[in-house]
Design a protein around this motif. Structure first.
Motif, PDB file in Angstrom:
ATOM      1  N   UNK A 189       6.199  -2.855   1.249  1.00  0.00           N
ATOM      2  CA  UNK A 189       5.514  -4.145   1.361  1.00  0.00           C
ATOM      3  C   UNK A 189       4.417  -4.218   0.313  1.00  0.00           C
ATOM      4  N   UNK A 190       4.180  -5.417  -0.174  1.00  0.00           N
ATOM      5  CA  UNK A 190       3.090  -5.602  -1.122  1.00  0.00           C
ATOM      6  C   UNK A 190       1.761  -5.377  -0.415  1.00  0.00           C
ATOM      7  N   UNK A 191       0.793  -4.872  -1.158  1.00  0.00           N
ATOM      8  CA  UNK A 191      -0.531  -4.575  -0.621  1.00  0.00           C
ATOM      9  C   UNK A 191      -1.579  -5.315  -1.430  1.00  0.00           C
ATOM     10  N   UNK A 192      -2.800  -5.336  -0.907  1.00  0.00           N
ATOM     11  CA  UNK A 192      -3.906  -5.989  -1.591  1.00  0.00           C
ATOM     12  C   UNK A 192      -5.088  -5.037  -1.668  1.00  0.00           C
ATOM     13  N   UNK A 193      -5.786  -5.079  -2.793  1.00  0.00           N
ATOM     14  CA  UNK A 193      -6.843  -4.126  -3.092  1.00  0.00           C
ATOM     15  C   UNK A 193      -8.108  -4.866  -3.481  1.00  0.00           C
ATOM     16  N   UNK A 194      -9.225  -4.455  -2.937  1.00  0.00           N
ATOM     17  CA  UNK A 194     -10.507  -5.061  -3.273  1.00  0.00           C
ATOM     18  C   UNK A 194     -10.977  -4.636  -4.658  1.00  0.00           C
ATOM     19  N   UNK A 248      -1.634 -19.948   5.349  1.00  0.00           N
ATOM     20  CA  UNK A 248      -2.988 -20.012   4.805  1.00  0.00           C
ATOM     21  C   UNK A 248      -3.415 -18.656   4.259  1.00  0.00           C
ATOM     22  N   UNK A 249      -3.153 -17.602   5.022  1.00  0.00           N
ATOM     23  CA  UNK A 249      -3.528 -16.251   4.586  1.00  0.00           C
ATOM     24  C   UNK A 249      -2.753 -15.871   3.331  1.00  0.00           C
ATOM     25  N   UNK A 250      -1.439 -16.034   3.343  1.00  0.00           N
ATOM     26  CA  UNK A 250      -0.610 -15.652   2.197  1.00  0.00           C
ATOM     27  C   UNK A 250      -0.977 -16.457   0.947  1.00  0.00           C
ATOM     28  N   UNK A 251      -1.132 -17.766   1.115  1.00  0.00           N
ATOM     29  CA  UNK A 251      -1.469 -18.631  -0.026  1.00  0.00           C
ATOM     30  C   UNK A 251      -2.807 -18.224  -0.638  1.00  0.00           C
ATOM     31  N   UNK A 252      -3.800 -17.966   0.208  1.00  0.00           N
ATOM     32  CA  UNK A 252      -5.118 -17.597  -0.306  1.00  0.00           C
ATOM     33  C   UNK A 252      -5.132 -16.208  -0.916  1.00  0.00           C
ATOM     34  N   UNK A 253      -4.354 -15.290  -0.388  1.00  0.00           N
ATOM     35  CA  UNK A 253      -4.236 -13.972  -1.032  1.00  0.00           C
ATOM     36  C   UNK A 253      -3.699 -14.126  -2.454  1.00  0.00           C
ATOM     37  N   UNK A 254      -2.678 -14.965  -2.604  1.00  0.00           N
ATOM     38  CA  UNK A 254      -2.105 -15.175  -3.935  1.00  0.00           C
ATOM     39  C   UNK A 254      -3.091 -15.857  -4.878  1.00  0.00           C
ATOM     40  N   UNK A 255      -3.834 -16.834  -4.377  1.00  0.00           N
ATOM     41  CA  UNK A 255      -4.841 -17.509  -5.202  1.00  0.00           C
ATOM     42  C   UNK A 255      -5.930 -16.529  -5.633  1.00  0.00           C
ATOM     43  N   UNK A 256      -6.390 -15.704  -4.704  1.00  0.00           N
ATOM     44  CA  UNK A 256      -7.424 -14.710  -5.022  1.00  0.00           C
ATOM     45  C   UNK A 256      -6.922 -13.692  -6.035  1.00  0.00           C
ATOM     46  N   UNK A 257      -5.676 -13.278  -5.906  1.00  0.00           N
ATOM     47  CA  UNK A 257      -5.106 -12.316  -6.864  1.00  0.00           C
ATOM     48  C   UNK A 257      -4.943 -12.959  -8.240  1.00  0.00           C
ATOM     49  N   UNK A 258      -4.475 -14.193  -8.279  1.00  0.00           N
ATOM     50  CA  UNK A 258      -4.329 -14.901  -9.557  1.00  0.00           C
ATOM     51  C   UNK A 258      -5.677 -15.081 -10.241  1.00  0.00           C
ATOM     52  N   UNK A 259      -6.730 -15.233  -9.462  1.00  0.00           N
ATOM     53  CA  UNK A 259      -8.079 -15.388 -10.004  1.00  0.00           C
ATOM     54  C   UNK A 259      -8.784 -14.068 -10.259  1.00  0.00           C
ATOM     55  N   UNK A 260      -8.060 -12.965 -10.115  1.00  0.00           N
ATOM     56  CA  UNK A 260      -8.586 -11.607 -10.338  1.00  0.00           C
ATOM     57  C   UNK A 260      -9.785 -11.262  -9.454  1.00  0.00           C
ATOM     58  N   UNK A 261      -9.847 -11.879  -8.275  1.00  0.00           N
ATOM     59  CA  UNK A 261     -10.898 -11.516  -7.326  1.00  0.00           C
ATOM     60  C   UNK A 261     -10.470 -10.324  -6.472  1.00  0.00           C
ATOM     61  N   UNK A 262      -9.149 -10.123  -6.348  1.00  0.00           N
ATOM     62  CA  UNK A 262      -8.550  -8.967  -5.695  1.00  0.00           C
ATOM     63  C   UNK A 262      -7.318  -8.587  -6.507  1.00  0.00           C
ATOM     64  N   UNK A 263      -6.731  -7.437  -6.219  1.00  0.00           N
ATOM     65  CA  UNK A 263      -5.498  -7.018  -6.897  1.00  0.00           C
ATOM     66  C   UNK A 263      -4.328  -7.078  -5.930  1.00  0.00           C
ATOM     67  N   UNK A 264      -3.211  -7.565  -6.415  1.00  0.00           N
ATOM     68  CA  UNK A 264      -1.952  -7.594  -5.679  1.00  0.00           C
ATOM     69  C   UNK A 264      -1.149  -6.389  -6.152  1.00  0.00           C
ATOM     70  N   UNK A 265      -0.854  -5.475  -5.243  1.00  0.00           N
ATOM     71  CA  UNK A 265      -0.116  -4.256  -5.578  1.00  0.00           C
ATOM     72  C   UNK A 265       1.313  -4.367  -5.069  1.00  0.00           C
ATOM     73  N   UNK A 266       2.260  -4.292  -5.971  1.00  0.00           N
ATOM     74  CA  UNK A 266       3.662  -4.323  -5.575  1.00  0.00           C
ATOM     75  C   UNK A 266       4.094  -2.873  -5.336  1.00  0.00           C
ATOM     76  N   UNK A 267       4.320  -2.539  -4.078  1.00  0.00           N
ATOM     77  CA  UNK A 267       4.664  -1.171  -3.714  1.00  0.00           C
ATOM     78  C   UNK A 267       5.961  -1.145  -2.919  1.00  0.00           C
ATOM     79  N   UNK A 268       6.492   0.036  -2.749  1.00  0.00           N
ATOM     80  CA  UNK A 268       7.684   0.227  -1.933  1.00  0.00           C
ATOM     81  C   UNK A 268       7.376  -0.181  -0.499  1.00  0.00           C
TER      82      UNK A 268
END
Length: 132
Positions: free
Chosen positions: A66-71, A44-64
């Motif tokens: 682990x991936x991170x999330x940004x408000x 649920x957490x992972x799926x919703x993070x991806x949905x929020x990032x796809x909707x540009x409500x948060x940013x998905x950062x691909x980093x060395x």
């Protein structure tokens, strides 16, 4: 793309990202949310993070590491500690003129660039100096 309804779980995940300034991993967010609600699943957490990032409500950062999330969804750069993995926003303004410069040199159509500066954070430098 069809309109997704805003679920309670999605709002909970969004609030968890918005409430942090440290660019958490999905797993860190899951563990924090799980402490508040033992019934929430990792999926649920992972799926919703991806949905929020796809909707540009948060940013998905691909980093060395682990991936991170940004408000923050505005264009900005980051600084990452190569020792402890801390990730923070760069204090320097985003340079949109670099996008145009790269377009001129390569012929690519650039929408945005992402820069991550890497080095040692002040805390890790201080710890390393104490051990010398």
């Amino acid at each position: 793309m069809k309109q997704l309804r805003n679920t309670k779980q999605r709002q909970t995940v969004l609030n968890a990202v918005l409430g942090r300034k440290d660019h958490p991993t999905a797993d860190r967010l899951y563990l924090d949310l799980r402490a508040e609600n033992p019934k929430i699943s990792r999926g649920t957490v992972y799926r919703n993070l991806n949905i929020l990032a796809e909707g540009n409500e948060i940013k998905h950062l691909k980093t060395t590491g682990a991936d991170r999330f940004d408000w923050r969804t505005d264009p900005h750069d980051h600084i990452m500690c190569t020792n402890c993995g801390a990730l923070c926003d760069s204090p320097l303004p985003y340079k949109a003129e670099l996008d145009n410069l790269i377009e001129e040199y390569t012929g690519f159509k650039i929408d945005i660039h992402r820069t991550v500066f890497e080095g040692l954070c002040p805390d890790c430098m201080q710890k390393l100096q104490k051990h010398e």
